[in-house]
Design a protein around this motif. Sequence first.
Motif, PDB file in Angstrom:
ATOM      1  N   ALA A  45      -0.864   0.116  -8.086  1.00  0.00           N
ATOM      2  CA  ALA A  45      -2.082  -0.526  -7.594  1.00  0.00           C
ATOM      3  C   ALA A  45      -2.392  -1.742  -8.448  1.00  0.00           C
ATOM      4  O   ALA A  45      -2.784  -2.797  -7.940  1.00  0.00           O
ATOM      5  CB  ALA A  45      -3.236   0.465  -7.639  1.00  0.00           C
ATOM      6  N   MET A 102       1.166   9.943 -11.014  1.00  0.00           N
ATOM      7  CA  MET A 102      -0.180   9.404 -10.858  1.00  0.00           C
ATOM      8  C   MET A 102      -0.342   8.114 -11.650  1.00  0.00           C
ATOM      9  O   MET A 102      -0.920   7.138 -11.184  1.00  0.00           O
ATOM     10  CB  MET A 102      -1.213  10.431 -11.322  1.00  0.00           C
ATOM     11  CG  MET A 102      -1.166  11.702 -10.508  1.00  0.00           C
ATOM     12  SD  MET A 102      -1.262  11.334  -8.764  1.00  0.00           S
ATOM     13  CE  MET A 102      -0.297  12.635  -8.073  1.00  0.00           C
ATOM     14  N   VAL A 119      -0.575   5.284  -0.633  1.00  0.00           N
ATOM     15  CA  VAL A 119      -1.671   5.537   0.302  1.00  0.00           C
ATOM     16  C   VAL A 119      -1.171   6.467   1.407  1.00  0.00           C
ATOM     17  O   VAL A 119      -0.099   6.243   1.954  1.00  0.00           O
ATOM     18  CB  VAL A 119      -2.164   4.209   0.903  1.00  0.00           C
ATOM     19  CG1 VAL A 119      -3.168   4.462   2.001  1.00  0.00           C
ATOM     20  CG2 VAL A 119      -2.753   3.351  -0.182  1.00  0.00           C
ATOM     21  N   MET A 168       1.766   2.080  -3.379  1.00  0.00           N
ATOM     22  CA  MET A 168       0.675   2.667  -4.136  1.00  0.00           C
ATOM     23  C   MET A 168       0.478   4.127  -3.774  1.00  0.00           C
ATOM     24  O   MET A 168      -0.260   4.835  -4.454  1.00  0.00           O
ATOM     25  CB  MET A 168      -0.613   1.895  -3.862  1.00  0.00           C
ATOM     26  CG  MET A 168      -0.644   0.551  -4.539  1.00  0.00           C
ATOM     27  SD  MET A 168      -1.830  -0.549  -3.749  1.00  0.00           S
ATOM     28  CE  MET A 168      -3.254   0.492  -3.692  1.00  0.00           C
ATOM     29  N   VAL A 195       3.902  15.141 -12.642  1.00  0.00           N
ATOM     30  CA  VAL A 195       2.798  14.822 -11.737  1.00  0.00           C
ATOM     31  C   VAL A 195       1.963  13.719 -12.372  1.00  0.00           C
ATOM     32  O   VAL A 195       1.568  12.749 -11.715  1.00  0.00           O
ATOM     33  CB  VAL A 195       1.941  16.066 -11.472  1.00  0.00           C
ATOM     34  CG1 VAL A 195       0.814  15.722 -10.546  1.00  0.00           C
ATOM     35  CG2 VAL A 195       2.789  17.173 -10.894  1.00  0.00           C
ATOM     36  N   LEU A 202       0.842  -1.207   0.000  1.00  0.00           N
ATOM     37  CA  LEU A 202       0.000   0.000   0.000  1.00  0.00           C
ATOM     38  C   LEU A 202       0.870   1.248   0.000  1.00  0.00           C
ATOM     39  O   LEU A 202       0.547   2.262  -0.617  1.00  0.00           O
ATOM     40  CB  LEU A 202      -0.925   0.007   1.213  1.00  0.00           C
ATOM     41  CG  LEU A 202      -2.066  -1.005   1.187  1.00  0.00           C
ATOM     42  CD1 LEU A 202      -2.916  -0.874   2.430  1.00  0.00           C
ATOM     43  CD2 LEU A 202      -2.935  -0.818  -0.035  1.00  0.00           C
ATOM     44  N   LYS A 251       5.719  10.578  -3.063  1.00  0.00           N
ATOM     45  CA  LYS A 251       4.872  11.030  -4.164  1.00  0.00           C
ATOM     46  C   LYS A 251       4.487  12.492  -3.973  1.00  0.00           C
ATOM     47  O   LYS A 251       4.465  13.271  -4.913  1.00  0.00           O
ATOM     48  CB  LYS A 251       3.601  10.179  -4.229  1.00  0.00           C
ATOM     49  CG  LYS A 251       3.825   8.869  -4.902  1.00  0.00           C
ATOM     50  CD  LYS A 251       2.567   8.414  -5.616  1.00  0.00           C
ATOM     51  CE  LYS A 251       2.850   7.167  -6.409  1.00  0.00           C
ATOM     52  NZ  LYS A 251       3.276   6.049  -5.581  1.00  0.00           N
ATOM     53  N   ALA A 291       1.225   5.506  -9.728  1.00  0.00           N
ATOM     54  CA  ALA A 291       0.403   5.070  -8.594  1.00  0.00           C
ATOM     55  C   ALA A 291      -0.632   4.058  -9.051  1.00  0.00           C
ATOM     56  O   ALA A 291      -0.843   3.030  -8.407  1.00  0.00           O
ATOM     57  CB  ALA A 291      -0.275   6.282  -7.958  1.00  0.00           C
ATOM     58  N   ILE A 292      -1.240   4.346 -10.198  1.00  0.00           N
ATOM     59  CA  ILE A 292      -2.271   3.421 -10.686  1.00  0.00           C
ATOM     60  C   ILE A 292      -1.651   2.092 -11.076  1.00  0.00           C
ATOM     61  O   ILE A 292      -2.162   1.020 -10.755  1.00  0.00           O
ATOM     62  CB  ILE A 292      -3.015   4.056 -11.872  1.00  0.00           C
ATOM     63  CG1 ILE A 292      -3.843   5.224 -11.340  1.00  0.00           C
ATOM     64  CG2 ILE A 292      -3.873   3.045 -12.581  1.00  0.00           C
ATOM     65  CD1 ILE A 292      -4.607   5.948 -12.396  1.00  0.00           C
ATOM     66  N   LEU A 333      -2.261  -4.889  -5.958  1.00  0.00           N
ATOM     67  CA  LEU A 333      -3.570  -5.298  -5.443  1.00  0.00           C
ATOM     68  C   LEU A 333      -3.932  -6.732  -5.805  1.00  0.00           C
ATOM     69  O   LEU A 333      -4.507  -7.428  -4.975  1.00  0.00           O
ATOM     70  CB  LEU A 333      -4.642  -4.314  -5.912  1.00  0.00           C
ATOM     71  CG  LEU A 333      -4.604  -2.980  -5.169  1.00  0.00           C
ATOM     72  CD1 LEU A 333      -5.680  -2.066  -5.679  1.00  0.00           C
ATOM     73  CD2 LEU A 333      -4.781  -3.210  -3.674  1.00  0.00           C
TER      74      LEU A 333
END
Lengths: 497, 498, 498
Positions: B426, B419, B390, B388, B415, B385, B399, B422-423, B430
């Motif tokens: 995930a 992002m 969080v 990712m 930026v 996490l 980040k 980050a996705i 995940l």
Amino acid sequence: MSSLAHLLPLTVLLPITAGVLAPALFHRRGLACWWWALAAAILTFATTVTLWRQLQSGSTISYPLGGWPPPYGIELVFDGLAALMLVLCALSVLILLAARRYVEATVPSSRQSLFYALILINLGGMNGFVAAADLFNLFVFMEIFSISAYALVALARGPVAALAALKYLLVGAVSSLLVLLAVALLHAQTGSLNMSDVAGLLAQAEAPGASALALGCLVVGFLVKAAIFPLHFWLPDAHASAPSPVSALLSGLVVKMGIVGLVRTRILFAEAEIVPLLMLDNLLVWLGVIAILAGAVLAMVQRELKLMLAYSTVANMGYIALGIGLATPSAVSGALAHTVYHATIKTGLFLTAGSILLCTGLSRVDDLRGLGQRMPLTSGALVLGLLAATGIPPTAGFVGKWQIALGALQAGQAWVIGVILAGALLTLGWAIRVINSLFFRPPARARVITANEAPVSMLVPSVLLAVLAVSAGLGGAILLGLVEPLALAIVGADHDH
Amino acid sequence: MITELFDLRPVAAPLISALCAFGIMLLGHHAGWRIALSLAASVVKFAVVLSMLPGALEGNVYRFSAGEILPGLEFAFRVDALGLFFGLVSSTLWVLTTIYAIAYMRGSHSLRRFFGFFALCVSTTQAIAFAENLLTLFIFYELLTICTYPLVIHSGTLEARRAGRRYLIYTLSGGAAILAGMVMVYQATGSLSLSTPGLLHAGIDERALLTMFVLLIGGFGVKAALMPLHAWLPTAMVAPTPVSALLHAVAVVKAGSFGLMRVIYNIFGVELLDTLGYHQVLAAIAAITIIVASLVALRQDVLKRRLAWSTISQLSYIVLAACLLAPLAALAAVIHIANQAFAKITLFFVAGAIEKTTGKKRISELDGIGKTMPWTMAAFTVASLSFMGVPLLAGFITKWYLSVGALAAGAPVYVGVMMASAILNAAYWLPILYRAWVKPPESPNPPRREAENLLLWPTLACAAYVIVLGLGAQAPAMPFALAQSAVAFAFGLEVVSP
Amino acid sequence: MIAVPLPSLLPLLVVLLPLLGAVLLGVFGHQRRWLAPLALGTSGLTFGLVLVLVSTVRQGFQPEIALMQLAPPMRIVLGVDALGALFALTIAALFPLALAYALKSLADDAHLKRFLALVLAAQGLMLGVAFADNLLTLLAFYELFSLISYPLIVHDRTPKALAAGLKYIVYIIVGGVFILTGIIVVYALAGDLAFVPGGLLSADVARTPALLAWVCLMVGFGVKAALMPLHGWVADAHPAAPPPFSAILSGVMVAAGSFGILRVLFEIFGAQLLGQLGVMPWLATIAGISAVLAGALAIGEDEFKRRLAYSTISQMAYVALAIALLSELALVGALVHISHHAFIKAGLFFCAGLIVAVTGFKKVSEFDGLARRMPATAVMLTLLALAMIGVPPLSGFLSKWLLGVGLIEAGGLLPLGVLVIGTLLAAAYLWPVIFRIWLPREDVKRAESAWARQPTLMLIALAATAVLTVVLGLAATLPGGPLELARLAAAQLIGADG
């Protein structure tokens, strides 16, 4: 002239005399002869050290033999190159130390005293060569160490060794002749043989063509002695097939004499503007570059450990030639430092390889798999030596490469850095193969499994030299400081502008 | 105000590990000695490094010089804020990894060699952190390569040897490039000191500057796994887990990133680089690495390989952050050294614990593992996490500063990269969590089989640290203020305590 | 340590208490008899504390506590203003009901303990959202509760639930990334993230980045607020989750998105800047379309919970519409509607859960004659449905009235038209339900089936929502009630700049 200066001829006479006497005194008594040789070598070393300390406190020591002043008499000098003499003696002591067990096992007892004698004579010849201040003696001492070297190679048994010795002898003889020719030419030009005298007189020489020819002869002669590619072809066989202590001697020390010769030549012609020194420099750079790459590549394709080491010598002589050819203070001092460092590294490597050969009887790298478990110290020493040979910082091999690279930048030849690094990486290529074999693969040969650690007398020089090889780079600043005056002298003439 | 103090501690820290290695080589036949030496040395070293922290926070810089090794080049150590930060991370993790390794390696062959070289690696890492000049740094950088090699090919299999060879080829070629660049820097400036915010100056020929930049960045970029120089990293994962964990998440790769930061901040300096504009190219490369490596990670089924690709991606965060040349982004670069290290080592520990306990290596085999190993997987959850991004976990901090810094530097596109990353993160973490927690296990009611304590506790400690780091300035031993003063030095700012 | 007045500690306490309860449940929850007291105890105590907080807010005191620095210089700050208090009150009142309901409805579930613990944790985090005093704190709690909701949605582990969970997590993560981007842009523009009544960003801020931040934040929070076209997860997640959690989802989680929008619009951008940007008509348009479209879609859904889900989308769209008009009156309506809708919708989901638990019917078309089997439930369902449609004097009417007044005052007839159409649609999709349960078609024999036993605890929870609906409708001016708080909040948010 202080009384200590009398020690200078002793460095030459002591080993030669001891060597000549040895077979007569100790026929068939190998062990006693070994003690004798060792004692003589240690004494010579002690003498050199004393001289060295004298040099540190004062200026250059020179000794006119028989009291005749130069340029008429014969003169010996102890100058910047003398640092090399110190190394010669020290390494010879270690080689002798390691040689005992090897000689006992491989050389017939009738010839053992001869072996030690030749080593001593070789040492004396080299000392003389370094110290000689006149051209004729330069030639004479060169012959002394060369001929003793041929004989030492021939002492090994087997057809390969005989052939190698013959090849070595023939090539060596031709190079010696070339040097002799050059000496004659120079004498005809200047009427003198004393080198500093000749250097001054050459500028006014009447026939520049003859001077140039002399230069060419000297260069080719010494290039052969220094085994600079493509004149190296005699070296691998001779070094690989000789008894290992002899290989150490040849690869570590004797080839360096060619460099000494080149340096002397360059100083000799530094002031003579008629002769295109720039061409010589360029030649050395190119030969050096080719030697580095070719030596490393050829080492890579070898299967036998000692052949790898021999080709590595070819590559390393390339570094030294390159450094001298770049002709900037950094590069030349780097080359000189590398001469000393490479002597240390390569002597250690060949002695260690000798230990392995003696203990297992195996020479191919693939056969040595898993030896690290049975002979950890010896194998470890070999690994350390190999790492130093590749020039990983802060090992001894690094200093020279660093300085030469710096010099290349100063000389505006940045591309050379790429060659230097490529050479180092290629070296690593085969070094890793050896390391992998020794430590990370299971044994493939029964003789490896039954092998025991080498005897102490062989282990001590190996480990000592390995540790030195790895750590000596930390003293790089000191050594470079020592060779700097000499380096400035070598480049002095064309570095003024 | 920076005060330089002569001190033995900068050299003592690496020396302790080196002596430990030596002791293990001598006495390591007995497991007891091995363990005692490793643990004692790691703890003592941690204490030594930590003891420099209060002084460093007051602005002191500790220095030790062993004299010149090459003309004008000292063999010297100097503990400044950036170095101390890296040093703290590595020495903290050494303690944890040692405990883990003792349990993990039990019963393996050649343990003396293993632990000896392990300690040596840490020693060299520490020395890299504390190196005063580029030469000293380079010396230990190369030694690190050499010392890691036996660890990478520890198993001695063909695969391991191949990986080892590839590792050496890459890293040593990188080392050669660094050497070449270093020579040029020395030739141009007559110094290699890392104690200034920018050694090079604008007067130097621009072509030469470009060459230096390419050589140095390319060289350090190998270990920092910057694409396209990354290929060694995934294959090097054949090493035993503690090795992959410490060396490939912390020591080796971080040495590369650290070197890059040194080059950017101390060799080139922010001002010069800003006028030259090379950093923009590097930032673009780093951004591409972040995205592409994540995409590749998506397709990996072997857990450790996915971790390796994630490492490649995460390391480029540091590079990207450093290249933005904005103080806030630089803060991200420094902090990410710790953030990535703790989170990634947690993941590696978990991967190792799973492999050791159940023998499973593939993600597709992990269905319902959360039921059998809940604590282990809890640690994994926290760390993933964090990656990712969080909030309240370490990765978010990176980040955050990186993105804010990117905006401050006028490069909003990064930026977007953050992002997207980050996705992607995930997308590849995940599913693992999903398998572990949500999917039913193969057998309906598997018995609880947690990893043994010595494997579990270091893992949990690291995971806890991920949380602590995520809470910002409060992390003991890795204080934010230290990172701030490192950044302030590089950018010539006044240190303001927030 | 600075002395902190006790009321300042209250927000922290309120956030930590449910989290503590979750931990306690994790530790002691394997004994079933502890489940109910622990869950209801902490949740109830939290409610009590929130009431205390509400009373302090009414007295004009706004407790605030700054915690650790999350990303220095940004801190985690918990503070209570009227808006936060209103939202917190709704949350704190709804959760105990949902927990009580869950204790019975999931009594046979092997993972009841996990469910309750996660719900409690979600409550704590959601209260954190309510009390967040800057955007970073809001983001932190918002992301965490979004993630923790995932295991609750997939609690049943059916393929349908898993699919819904996947959809949910994808939406949430992408939304989270948008929020983060927006926040970063805001930070870059303002250098701070504090909530300032009247707007953090100054009116002369650069237009393009401000617009970008607005879009990002709207998209990000819009996902949670189920703003069309970002509503895709809602209709799947609601039926998939266990009924008590559907109630929470629809009641407060979706509202959290609206809450975020409120915070951002009024306390980050400010009415003045929004007016300059000229973006609010767009939001209003989208909300209007959303309200009507979702209502129309609800009519077509046969599955009761899906119908309710679409209803939620439609109702939340009113809120967004009212917010978009930027008028104080409309805002009051919106705030009250958030709160009232929460209880009504939660009650409706409780009904849906009860019906499934007793009869197994999920579809509206199966509900014929349900009133005979479950009279109590049927009564309450009718009451709640009527409230939803907006029949006086129930709470739904009140909020719609307030909305209507606000809409007509601020935007004229068109928004009011939307509200009217939406209400008609609500009648259209809820009336058939009422109709069916009371007046079954002749041919349905099932209708004759006997009265069935209904679980008391679930009924009590349901009854509580129904009672609330009535009370809030009749006694709207209750001190500390939603209306008063909403007025206070609206005055703070809009009144500040006139």
